[in-house]
Scaffold this motif. Structure first.
Motif, PDB file in Angstrom:
ATOM      1  N   GLU A  68       0.965  -1.141   0.021  1.00  0.00           N
ATOM      2  CA  GLU A  68      -0.092  -0.081   0.058  1.00  0.00           C
ATOM      3  C   GLU A  68       0.862   1.234  -0.130  1.00  0.00           C
ATOM      4  O   GLU A  68       0.514   2.155  -0.704  1.00  0.00           O
ATOM      5  N   GLN A  73      -1.963  -1.683  -4.958  1.00  0.00           N
ATOM      6  CA  GLN A  73      -3.156  -2.037  -4.250  1.00  0.00           C
ATOM      7  C   GLN A  73      -3.450  -3.520  -4.981  1.00  0.00           C
ATOM      8  O   GLN A  73      -4.214  -4.156  -4.082  1.00  0.00           O
ATOM      9  N   ASP A  77      -4.016  -6.344  -2.420  1.00  0.00           N
ATOM     10  CA  ASP A  77      -5.463  -7.177  -2.160  1.00  0.00           C
ATOM     11  C   ASP A  77      -5.401  -8.710  -2.003  1.00  0.00           C
ATOM     12  O   ASP A  77      -6.181  -9.145  -1.649  1.00  0.00           O
TER      13      ASP A  77
END
Length: 150
Positions: A68, A73, A77
């Motif tokens: 992050e 991202q 995830d």
């Protein structure tokens, strides 16, 4: 059913369901378990398996923070999905009150008198609370309890 057997059954279920994300995470976990068995020439107990899972969870949390911070991202995830699968195998977390009670009991048991006895108290608590409480939190509670005594 032991935790190790449960993980094996979950892997079979993920194969049947063609759940590739879950299957990949469980395979990583079984590989880590087999590695430990081979390296140390032991049969894993539930406590050993929980320690492996805890380590993998910590790695995932560190990776998520790094990804992050780096603006990735998509990778964060993926790590979060793995974290969810691994977290399902951990026992229910203890509340702060339960941790405080366990710390008070351990302090009384060891006869700890001040901050210099923190190692003794942690040595007693670590096997008791493994997998059920974040040891960083436990350490902070022990430190507060011992400095309040002094």
């Amino acid at each position: 059913m032991s935790l190790k057997e449960q993980i094996t059954e979950d892997m079979k279920a993920a194969m049947r369901a063609k759940d590739s994300n879950r299957l990949g995470t469980i395979r990583l976990l079984t590989a880590a378990m087999k590695q430990k068995e081979v390296d140390e020439r032991i049969e894993l107990t539930d406590a050993n398996v929980l320690a492996i899972i805890e380590k993998m969870i910590k790695q995932r949390k560190d990776s998520i923070t790094q990804f992050e911070a780096g603006g990735r991202q998509d990778l964060a995830d993926k790590e979060k999905a793995e974290l969810d699968v691994l977290s399902a195998y951990m026992p229910a977390a203890m509340s702060t009150d339960e941790i405080s009670a366990a710390v008070a009991e351990a302090v009384a048991e060891t006869g700890a008198a001040g901050a210099q006895d923190m190692g003794k108290v942690m040595a007693v608590l670590k096997p008791r609370l493994a997998g059920r409480a974040d040891m960083t939190t436990v350490s902070a509670v022990v430190k507060r309890a011992l400095t309040a005594q002094a």
